[in-house]
Design an enzyme around this catalytic site. Structure first.
Site, PDB file in Angstrom:
ATOM      1  N   GLU A  94       0.800  -1.225   0.000  1.00  0.00           N
ATOM      2  CA  GLU A  94       0.000   0.000   0.000  1.00  0.00           C
ATOM      3  C   GLU A  94       0.836   1.279   0.000  1.00  0.00           C
ATOM      4  O   GLU A  94       0.465   2.262  -0.628  1.00  0.00           O
ATOM      5  CB  GLU A  94      -0.940   0.013   1.229  1.00  0.00           C
ATOM      6  CG  GLU A  94      -2.007  -1.055   1.220  1.00  0.00           C
ATOM      7  CD  GLU A  94      -3.079  -0.824   0.161  1.00  0.00           C
ATOM      8  OE1 GLU A  94      -3.140   0.281  -0.407  1.00  0.00           O
ATOM      9  OE2 GLU A  94      -3.850  -1.774  -0.105  1.00  0.00           O
ATOM     10  N   SER A 365     -46.759 -27.325  24.485  1.00  0.00           N
ATOM     11  CA  SER A 365     -47.007 -27.598  25.903  1.00  0.00           C
ATOM     12  C   SER A 365     -46.363 -26.579  26.832  1.00  0.00           C
ATOM     13  O   SER A 365     -46.692 -26.531  28.024  1.00  0.00           O
ATOM     14  CB  SER A 365     -46.503 -28.997  26.261  1.00  0.00           C
ATOM     15  OG  SER A 365     -47.273 -29.989  25.608  1.00  0.00           O
TER      16      SER A 365
END
Length: 692
Positions: A94, A365
Site C-alpha cells: 500500500e 405444551s
C-alpha cells in the site's frame, strides 16, 4: 552607443523588477504556507464517522456495540497487538515510503495529475496510506477536485497531529476487509478465527491484499483472485527486503485454514439486541436514524454482558452451524423486568431475523403452565386434582364441535394428578382442565401476564396452538417466578446526548400484582417436577445445580424450553424459518441450551429456594387418590396447596383403590421421551426437608 546602454539598463531594471516580484511572491508564499500550516495545526480535525456513532452500553456501563449506517463490524486493537508480518505486508503493497514522506507521494501525485489533466477527469490517484485514512475517516469516495482538496487538507492535519505509528494503527483499525469486517482484528477473527497478533506470514499476505478490492479479492468469493493477490503482496515484501524469496514461496504454498462461511460470526456482542434497541429508540422514543448513526448518543441498557456471553455460548454449543435450524434465547430478571440476555438466532451474519420477537411460533405444551395458573387461582383445580388420561373426544361450542387430542407416542397414564400431568406433559389432562375452567379465563390470564398476541379461546389453546413470541413467554413466566408480580420488560434505562445531557430516563415502574402469590408458588413447585425423575426435562437435571422450574413444549415445527429461577426467566426456542417439521434430535436442543445458559449465567450466584408466600400449606397426600395420606397409605408425597384448597378427606389404605394399573401410573409415569419416574429423588427429599 548611448541608446544601446539605455536599452541594456532598461532590461536590467526589468530583470531586477522581476526578481524582486518573484522574491516577494516567494516570501508571501512561504508566509502563506506557514500560516496555512499553523492554521491546519491549530484547527481540530472533524469528528470521524466512528466518533459520531451512538454507543450501546450494558448495565455496568461497558460498551456493547456502536450504531452505524453501514453496519460496521470492528474491534480496535493496538499496533503492538497486530502481527508484524501483517504490518509489513500492508506497507509493502500500500505505501512503501510511509515512514519517509509527510503524507504525500510527490512523484506519484505529479504522475496522477498529468494523467488526470490529459483525460480531464479524476481517473487516477496516488493515495498514500495517510490519504486513504483521511478519506475513510472523513470523506466519501467520490472522484471530484473538491474532495481531493479536502483530502489533502485532512492528510496534512493527520500527519501534524499524530505519529506515524498512530496513523498506521488507525488505518489498520479502519480499513475494510470485506463481508462487513472493518479493521484487521475483525477480519482476522472472521477469516481465520484468531486474533490479528496470531497471523502468520501466509495469512497476513492474504489479508493485506483484500482491501484493494474487498469483493473481488475475497477468498470466500474468488479464491483464485485472492491467491493471485497474495502472490503480489509476497513479491512486494521480497522487493523491500522484509522476507526472502524462499519464505515467500513457502508462504504461497501454505494451505490456509479459513473459517467456514457458515461459522462466520459478528465480532460485536449482542447484535440482535442492538437491532432491538435501534427499533425501540426510533419507534418508541422518537430518536431518528440519523441521530443514532451520527448523534454521538450513549444508550444505557439492561443487558448484562456476562449473562449475554453465557447465552451466546449456550447457543454456539447447542446448535449445528451447518444446519438451517434456527434458535432464540431471551432472559429476563423477574424482579425488575430487565432484559439481561438476547440471542435472536445462531449466526447474525447469515440471518438477521430476531426470532426472539417472532410472533408466529406455537409454544405447544410450554403454554400449559399459564392455563394451570388460571385454574389454580380460580381454585377449580388443585395439586391433587385427578383426571383420567385416556383417549377422549371433547365436545364444545354447545356440542356443535368436537376436539380429540392425543398424547405423544399414544401413551396414556390413567388417573393422574396435576404434578404428574405437568411432569409428563399430558395433553388429555390439559384439555380436561381448560374444558373445566373455560378457555376465556385462560386468555384473560395470559393477557394479565403480558402476552399481547391474539389467542384463540378454543380447547386446543391448552396445547399451545396460538402463536406467541419467545419474549412474551419469558415475560409471562417471569410473573410466576416473581410470585405473581408483573414488571413489564425493560431494555433501555437512559439515553444521553453527545454532551452528556440526559434526554431519556426510563420511568420508575412499580410491580403490579396480577396473580395471587400462593397460586404462583404452588405452580412453581409443580413445575419443578419437570426436571425431576419422570419429567420431560429430566435429562438436563444433572446440569442444573439449583432450584429451577420450567416447561418443555414440542410441536411438529417448534421446540421450546421455558423456565425460571428466582433470578432469571428464560425462553429458548428452536425451529426452521420455513416452518418445516423438526426432527426428534432437533426438538432435544432447547432444554440443554436452557440448562447450560442458566448454570453459566448464575455461576457466581448461590442457589436459592423459591420463597414461600403467605396462604400456602403443605400436606402429605396419597398420590393415587389425591386424599390426605393416612397411616394405612403405602405411598405418601408432600404436596403444596393454596390455603383452604388442600384435601380434607383421609386415605385409609388399599381399600381406597386397588386398581394395579392406577398404582402403576402414579409412580412409573412415562414422559415424552419414555423415561420412567423413579420413586425417590435426593433433590425432592431435600426440598421436602426444607419446606417442613
Amino acid at each position: 552607443m548611448t541608446q544601446h546602454r539605455q536599452k541594456t539598463r532598461k532590461r536590467g531594471f526589468r530583470l531586477l523588477k522581476w526578481i524582486k516580484s518573484l522574491s516577494l511572491l516567494a516570501v508571501l508564499g512561504v508566509i502563506a504556507t506557514i500560516a496555512g500550516l499553523v492554521y491546519l495545526y491549530a484547527t481540530s480535525l472533524p469528528l470521524a464517522d466512528s466518533d459520531r456513532n451512538s454507543r450501546l452500553l450494558d448495565s455496568q456501563g461497558e460498551v456493547i456495540a456502536t450504531f452505524s449506517a453501514g453496519g460496521k463490524d470492528s474491534v480496535p486493537v493496538q499496533l503492538q497487538d497486530i502481527s508484524k508480518d501483517l504490518v509489513n505486508a500492508t506497507l509493502a503493497v500500500e505505501d512503501r515510503k510511509f515512514y519517509d514522506h509527510y503524507g504525500f507521494d510527490i512523484q506519484g501525485v505529479g504522475r496522477a495529475v498529468l494523467v488526470n489533466l490529459q483525460h480531464m477527469e479524476m481517473s487516477q490517484g496516488a493515495s498514500t496510506l495517510t490519504q486513504q485514512l483521511a478519506r475513510n475517516l472523513y470523506l466519501s469516495h467520490e472522484k471530484t477536485w473538491t474532495r481531493k482538496a479536502k483530502e489533502a487538507m485532512y492528510t496534512a492535519q493527520l500527519e501534524m497531529k499524530y505519529s506515524k505509528d498512530e496513523i498506521l494503527q488507525m488505518y489498520l483499525n479502519e480499513i475494510y476487509y470485506g463481508h462487513g469486517a472493518y479493521g484487521i482484528e475483525a477480519a482476522s477473527r472472521m477469516y481465520f478465527g484468531k486474533s490479528a497478533k496470531q497471523l502468520d506470514l501466509a495469512e497476513s499476505a492474504m489479508l493485506a491484499g483484500i482491501p484493494k478490492g474487498p469483493t473481488y479479492y475475497s477468498p470466500y468469493n474468488h479464491m483464485k483472485n485472492a491467491k493471485d493477490r497474495q502472490k503480489i503482496v509476497l513479491a512486494a515484501m521480497v522487493d523491500i527486503g522484509k522476507i526472502t524469496k524462499a519464505e515467500a514461496d513457502k508462504a504461497y504454498e501454505e494451505m490456509l485454514s479459513f473459517k467456514p462461511e457458515s461459522e462466520r460470526k459478528t465480532v460485536e456482542s449482542a447484535p440482535y439486541f442492538r437491532d432491538y434497541i435501534r427499533s425501540l429508540a426510533v419507534k418508541e422514543l422518537g430518536i431518528s436514524e440519523a441521530m443514532l448513526d451520527h448523534g454521538g448518543l450513549n444508550i444505557y441498557t439492561t443487558l448484562d454482558l456476562r449473562v449475554q456471553k453465557a447465552a451466546e455460548d449456550a447457543v454456539a454449543k447447542g446448535m449445528d452451524p451447518s444446519s438451517e435450524l434456527e434458535t432464540a434465547l431471551v432472559s429476563i430478571d423477574p424482579r425488575t423486568g430487565y432484559i439481561k440476555a438476547m440471542v435472536g438466532g445462531k449466526n447474525y451474519r447469515n440471518n438477521q431475523i430476531n426470532h426472539v420477537l417472532a410472533t408466529t411460533r406455537q409454544p405447544g405444551s410450554a403454554f400449559k403452565p399459564i392455563m394451570y395458573l388460571a385454574a389454580l387461582e380460580s381454585k377449580e383445580l388443585t395439586s391433587a386434582s385427578i383426571f383420567n388420561s385416556e383417549p377422549t373426544l371433547f365436545h364444545y361450542d354447545n356440542d356443535r364441535k368436537t376436539y380429540k387430542p392425543g398424547n405423544f407416542g399414544d401413551k396414556y397414564l390413567g388417573e393422574i394428578d396435576l404434578r404428574q400431568a405437568i411432569a409428563a406433559s399430558d395433553n388429555i389432562y390439559a384439555v380436561n382442565t381448560i374444558m373445566q375452567i373455560g378457555p376465556e379465563q385462560v386468555v384473560d390470564m395470559a393477557k394479565s401476564l403480558g402476552i399481547t398476541s391474539n389467542l384463540s379461546a378454543v380447547p386446543s389453546l391448552a396445547l399451545g396452538t396460538s402463536p406467541v413470541s419467545p419474549l412474551e413467554m419469558a415475560s409471562a413466566f417471569s410473573v410466576i417466578a416473581a410470585g405473581g408480580q408483573r414488571m413489564p420488560p425493560v431494555a433501555i434505562l437512559q439515553v444521553t446526548d453527545a454532551t452528556g445531557r440526559v434526554i431519556y430516563e426510563a420511568p420508575q415502574t412499580k410491580a403490579e400484582n396480577v396473580v395471587e402469590p400462593a397460586a404462583a408458588y404452588v405452580l412453581t413447585r409443580l413445575m419443578e417436577s419437570v426436571f425431576e425423575n419422570g419429567g420431560t426435562g429430566n435429562r438436563v437435571a444433572t446440569t442444573i445445580k439449583r432450584p429451577v422450574a420450567g416447561k418443555t413444549g414440542t410441536t411438529n415445527t417448534d421446540a421450546w424450553m421455558v423456565g425460571f429461577t428466582p433470578e432469571l426467566s428464560t425462553a429458548v426456542w428452536v425451529g426452521y424459518d420455513q416452518g418445516k417439521a423438526i426432527s426428534t434430535s432437533d426438538g432435544r436442543r432447547a432444554a440443554p441450551m436452557f440448562a447450560q445458559f442458566t448454570e453459566q449465567a448464575l455461576a457466581s450466584v448461590p442457589p436459592k429456594i423459591f420463597p414461600v408466600p403467605d396462604h400456602v400449606v403443605s400436606v402429605y397426600i396419597d398420590p393415587e387418590s389425591g386424599k390426605l395420606a393416612g397411616n394405612g397409605c403405602e405411598e405418601k408425597r408432600l404436596e403444596v396447596f393454596i390455603d383452604g384448597t388442600e384435601p380434607t378427606e383421609t386415605c385409609t389404605g388399599k381399600t381406597d383403590d386397588t386398581d394395579p394399573k392406577k398404582n402403576e401410573g402414579s409412580h412409573e409415569v412415562q414422559n415424552q421421551e419414555g423415561i420412567q419416574e423413579e420413586k425417590h429423588s435426593w433433590w425432592r427429599d431435600f426440598k421436602r426437608w426444607w419446606v417442613e
